[in-house]
Design a protein around this motif. Structure first.
Motif, PDB file in Angstrom:
ATOM      1  N   LEU A   1      43.717  28.450  56.314  1.00 52.49           N
ATOM      2  CA  LEU A   1      43.553  27.008  56.154  1.00 52.49           C
ATOM      3  C   LEU A   1      42.095  26.600  56.324  1.00 52.49           C
ATOM      4  O   LEU A   1      41.568  25.800  55.535  1.00 52.49           O
ATOM      5  CB  LEU A   1      44.428  26.267  57.164  1.00 52.49           C
ATOM      6  CG  LEU A   1      44.321  24.734  57.165  1.00 52.49           C
ATOM      7  CD1 LEU A   1      44.734  24.169  55.812  1.00 52.49           C
ATOM      8  CD2 LEU A   1      45.169  24.135  58.279  1.00 52.49           C
ATOM      9  N   LEU A   2      41.426  27.153  57.322  1.00 57.02           N
ATOM     10  CA  LEU A   2      40.014  26.839  57.546  1.00 57.02           C
ATOM     11  C   LEU A   2      39.152  27.292  56.367  1.00 57.02           C
ATOM     12  O   LEU A   2      38.222  26.597  55.958  1.00 57.02           O
ATOM     13  CB  LEU A   2      39.532  27.495  58.843  1.00 57.02           C
ATOM     14  CG  LEU A   2      40.069  26.886  60.149  1.00 57.02           C
ATOM     15  CD1 LEU A   2      39.591  27.697  61.340  1.00 57.02           C
ATOM     16  CD2 LEU A   2      39.629  25.436  60.286  1.00 57.02           C
ATOM     17  N   LEU A   3      39.465  28.459  55.812  1.00 60.87           N
ATOM     18  CA  LEU A   3      38.722  28.949  54.652  1.00 60.87           C
ATOM     19  C   LEU A   3      38.931  28.042  53.447  1.00 60.87           C
ATOM     20  O   LEU A   3      37.992  27.768  52.684  1.00 60.87           O
ATOM     21  CB  LEU A   3      39.143  30.380  54.321  1.00 60.87           C
ATOM     22  CG  LEU A   3      38.638  31.471  55.277  1.00 60.87           C
ATOM     23  CD1 LEU A   3      39.291  32.799  54.951  1.00 60.87           C
ATOM     24  CD2 LEU A   3      37.121  31.601  55.210  1.00 60.87           C
ATOM     25  N   GLU A   4      40.163  27.566  53.264  1.00 65.78           N
ATOM     26  CA  GLU A   4      40.451  26.657  52.150  1.00 65.78           C
ATOM     27  C   GLU A   4      39.711  25.332  52.314  1.00 65.78           C
ATOM     28  O   GLU A   4      39.218  24.762  51.333  1.00 65.78           O
ATOM     29  CB  GLU A   4      41.958  26.424  52.056  1.00 65.78           C
ATOM     30  CG  GLU A   4      42.725  27.651  51.551  1.00 65.78           C
ATOM     31  CD  GLU A   4      44.227  27.457  51.611  1.00 65.78           C
ATOM     32  OE1 GLU A   4      44.672  26.379  52.087  1.00 65.78           O
ATOM     33  OE2 GLU A   4      44.962  28.373  51.205  1.00 65.78           O
ATOM     34  N   ILE A   5      39.632  24.851  53.560  1.00 63.07           N
ATOM     35  CA  ILE A   5      38.872  23.621  53.828  1.00 63.07           C
ATOM     36  C   ILE A   5      37.394  23.850  53.526  1.00 63.07           C
ATOM     37  O   ILE A   5      36.737  23.013  52.891  1.00 63.07           O
ATOM     38  CB  ILE A   5      39.059  23.177  55.294  1.00 63.07           C
ATOM     39  CG1 ILE A   5      40.509  22.719  55.524  1.00 63.07           C
ATOM     40  CG2 ILE A   5      38.088  22.048  55.650  1.00 63.07           C
ATOM     41  CD1 ILE A   5      40.838  22.443  56.977  1.00 63.07           C
ATOM     42  N   PHE A   6      36.874  24.999  53.946  1.00 58.14           N
ATOM     43  CA  PHE A   6      35.467  25.311  53.708  1.00 58.14           C
ATOM     44  C   PHE A   6      35.171  25.424  52.211  1.00 58.14           C
ATOM     45  O   PHE A   6      34.100  25.018  51.750  1.00 58.14           O
ATOM     46  CB  PHE A   6      35.098  26.618  54.416  1.00 58.14           C
ATOM     47  CG  PHE A   6      33.638  26.964  54.343  1.00 58.14           C
ATOM     48  CD1 PHE A   6      32.684  26.137  54.937  1.00 58.14           C
ATOM     49  CD2 PHE A   6      33.212  28.094  53.681  1.00 58.14           C
ATOM     50  CE1 PHE A   6      31.336  26.446  54.866  1.00 58.14           C
ATOM     51  CE2 PHE A   6      31.868  28.415  53.608  1.00 58.14           C
ATOM     52  CZ  PHE A   6      30.929  27.586  54.207  1.00 58.14           C
ATOM     53  N   GLU A   7      36.134  25.944  51.448  1.00 51.68           N
ATOM     54  CA  GLU A   7      35.954  26.072  50.000  1.00 51.68           C
ATOM     55  C   GLU A   7      35.793  24.710  49.336  1.00 51.68           C
ATOM     56  O   GLU A   7      35.124  24.584  48.312  1.00 51.68           O
ATOM     57  CB  GLU A   7      37.148  26.818  49.392  1.00 51.68           C
ATOM     58  CG  GLU A   7      36.964  27.192  47.937  1.00 51.68           C
ATOM     59  CD  GLU A   7      38.153  27.928  47.359  1.00 51.68           C
ATOM     60  OE1 GLU A   7      38.004  28.510  46.268  1.00 51.68           O
ATOM     61  OE2 GLU A   7      39.231  27.919  47.987  1.00 51.68           O
ATOM     62  N   ASN A   8      36.391  23.684  49.933  1.00 51.47           N
ATOM     63  CA  ASN A   8      36.304  22.323  49.391  1.00 51.47           C
ATOM     64  C   ASN A   8      35.020  21.600  49.795  1.00 51.47           C
ATOM     65  O   ASN A   8      34.682  20.572  49.201  1.00 51.47           O
ATOM     66  CB  ASN A   8      37.492  21.491  49.881  1.00 51.47           C
ATOM     67  CG  ASN A   8      38.752  21.736  49.082  1.00 51.47           C
ATOM     68  OD1 ASN A   8      38.954  21.169  48.019  1.00 51.47           O
ATOM     69  ND2 ASN A   8      39.610  22.610  49.598  1.00 51.47           N
ATOM     70  N   LEU A   9      34.323  22.106  50.809  1.00 52.49           N
ATOM     71  CA  LEU A   9      33.194  21.374  51.398  1.00 52.49           C
ATOM     72  C   LEU A   9      32.035  21.071  50.444  1.00 52.49           C
ATOM     73  O   LEU A   9      31.485  19.964  50.492  1.00 52.49           O
ATOM     74  CB  LEU A   9      32.664  22.113  52.626  1.00 52.49           C
ATOM     75  CG  LEU A   9      33.374  21.842  53.952  1.00 52.49           C
ATOM     76  CD1 LEU A   9      32.681  22.583  55.084  1.00 52.49           C
ATOM     77  CD2 LEU A   9      33.429  20.343  54.245  1.00 52.49           C
ATOM     78  N   PRO A  10      31.603  22.017  49.600  1.00 51.72           N
ATOM     79  CA  PRO A  10      30.437  21.708  48.750  1.00 51.72           C
ATOM     80  C   PRO A  10      30.620  20.453  47.907  1.00 51.72           C
ATOM     81  O   PRO A  10      29.757  19.561  47.897  1.00 51.72           O
ATOM     82  CB  PRO A  10      30.304  22.958  47.874  1.00 51.72           C
ATOM     83  CG  PRO A  10      30.872  24.051  48.704  1.00 51.72           C
ATOM     84  CD  PRO A  10      32.014  23.422  49.438  1.00 51.72           C
TER      85      PRO A  10
ATOM     86  N   VAL B   1      26.668  28.209  47.972  1.00 48.12           N
ATOM     87  CA  VAL B   1      26.182  29.592  48.082  1.00 48.12           C
ATOM     88  C   VAL B   1      26.956  30.330  49.172  1.00 48.12           C
ATOM     89  O   VAL B   1      27.342  31.500  49.000  1.00 48.12           O
ATOM     90  CB  VAL B   1      24.668  29.614  48.371  1.00 48.12           C
ATOM     91  CG1 VAL B   1      24.221  31.015  48.788  1.00 48.12           C
ATOM     92  CG2 VAL B   1      23.890  29.163  47.146  1.00 48.12           C
ATOM     93  N   CYS B   2      27.195  29.651  50.292  1.00 44.98           N
ATOM     94  CA  CYS B   2      27.968  30.257  51.385  1.00 44.98           C
ATOM     95  C   CYS B   2      29.389  30.575  50.938  1.00 44.98           C
ATOM     96  O   CYS B   2      29.929  31.648  51.236  1.00 44.98           O
ATOM     97  CB  CYS B   2      27.998  29.326  52.594  1.00 44.98           C
ATOM     98  SG  CYS B   2      26.394  29.045  53.367  1.00 44.98           S
ATOM     99  N   VAL B   3      30.007  29.646  50.218  1.00 41.40           N
ATOM    100  CA  VAL B   3      31.368  29.867  49.719  1.00 41.40           C
ATOM    101  C   VAL B   3      31.387  31.030  48.736  1.00 41.40           C
ATOM    102  O   VAL B   3      32.274  31.900  48.806  1.00 41.40           O
ATOM    103  CB  VAL B   3      31.921  28.593  49.045  1.00 41.40           C
ATOM    104  CG1 VAL B   3      33.239  28.877  48.336  1.00 41.40           C
ATOM    105  CG2 VAL B   3      32.121  27.491  50.077  1.00 41.40           C
ATOM    106  N   CYS B   4      30.419  31.079  47.830  1.00 42.86           N
ATOM    107  CA  CYS B   4      30.364  32.166  46.859  1.00 42.86           C
ATOM    108  C   CYS B   4      30.119  33.513  47.547  1.00 42.86           C
ATOM    109  O   CYS B   4      30.569  34.558  47.053  1.00 42.86           O
ATOM    110  CB  CYS B   4      29.276  31.899  45.815  1.00 42.86           C
ATOM    111  SG  CYS B   4      29.696  30.547  44.682  1.00 42.86           S
TER     112      CYS B   4
END
Length: 200
Positions: free
Chosen positions: A9-18, A44-47
Motif C-alpha cells: 500500500l505504501l509503495l502504491e501511494i508513493f507511485e502516485n506521488l509525482p 526518478v525515485c519511483v522509476c
C-alpha cells in the motif's frame, strides 16, 4: 513491523506521488518550475523502484511517471538553449502531453506485454487486447478532450484520468466476475466420487 500488504500500500501511494505533488504544488504555489522539478525527482525515485523490481508499475501511472522524468529537464534544456517558444508550447500543453504519454505507453504494453495495458489477467490474449483497446480508446478521447477544453487541469487532465482509472477498475471487476463464473461452472461439472462415500 510492516506487513506485506502495508508495504504494498505504501509503495502504491508513493507511485502516485509525482503526479499528485505536481498538481498540488502548481496550484498552491503557482510555480510550475518548482512543481515540475519536485515531480521529476519523485518520478526518478519511483522509476528506480521499477528498475529494481521492488514496485510493479501500474500502466497508467507508468505513463505519468515516465513523462514527469522527461518533461521538466526537456523544458529547462529548451529554455536554456534559446528555444523559449518551444518550451512555452510544451508548458501550455502539459495536460495533453501527459495523456499522450499514457496512450503511447499503453500502445507499447498492449503490443509487447503479456497483460497489455491492464493490471490483471484475463482468460485469453484476445480478451486482453479487447480490454486494452477500450482503455486506449478512452485515453484517445481524453487527449482530444484536453485539446478542446483548455488549460483548466481539473477538467482537462484530472477528469480524464479519473475516468481512465475507473474504467480500468470496472473492466477488472468484469474480468474477475467472468473468471469466478467460469470456475463455478467448471466445479459444477466435476463428477462426485461415489466410491469414496461411506454409509454411517
Amino acid at each position: 513491523m510492516l506487513g506485506e500488504h502495508q508495504k504494498r500500500l505504501l509503495l502504491e501511494i508513493f507511485e502516485n506521488l509525482p503526479g499528485i505533488s505536481f498538481l498540488i504544488l502548481a496550484r498552491a504555489l503557482e510555480d510550475q518550475r518548482l512543481a515540475g522539478w519536485v515531480g521529476a525527482i519523485l518520478a526518478v525515485c519511483v522509476c528506480g523502484l521499477y528498475a529494481r523490481k521492488i514496485l510493479r508499475p501500474q500502466p497508467i501511472l507508468l505513463g505519468i511517471n515516465l513523462f514527469m522524468v522527461v518533461i521538466t529537464p526537456l523544458i529547462e534544456l529548451l529554455a536554456l538553449s534559446g528555444y523559449r517558444g518551444a518550451a512555452n508550447v510544451l508548458i501550455g500543453n502539459i495536460d495533453t502531453l501527459v495523456l499522450t504519454s499514457i496512450f503511447l505507453i499503453g500502445v507499447f504494453l498492449t503490443c509487447f506485454s503479456t497483460k497489455g495495458f491492464l493490471t490483471y489477467e484475463t482468460q485469453c490474449r484476445k480478451k486482453t487486447h479487447l480490454h486494452s483497446g477500450l482503455l486506449l480508446a478512452l485515453c484517445a478521447v481524453g487527449i482530444v478532450w484536453s485539446l478542446i477544453v483548455g488549460q483548466n487541469d481539473l477538467i482537462s487532465l484530472v477528469l480524464p484520468l479519473m475516468l481512465l482509472f475507473e474504467a480500468q477498475r470496472f473492466l477488472r471487476a468484469a474480468a474477475s466476475d467472468q473468471q469466478s463464473h467460469s470456475h463455478a461452472l467448471l466445479a459444477g461439472t466435476v463428477p462426485l466420487d461415489t466410491t469414496a462415500e461411506t454409509l454411517a
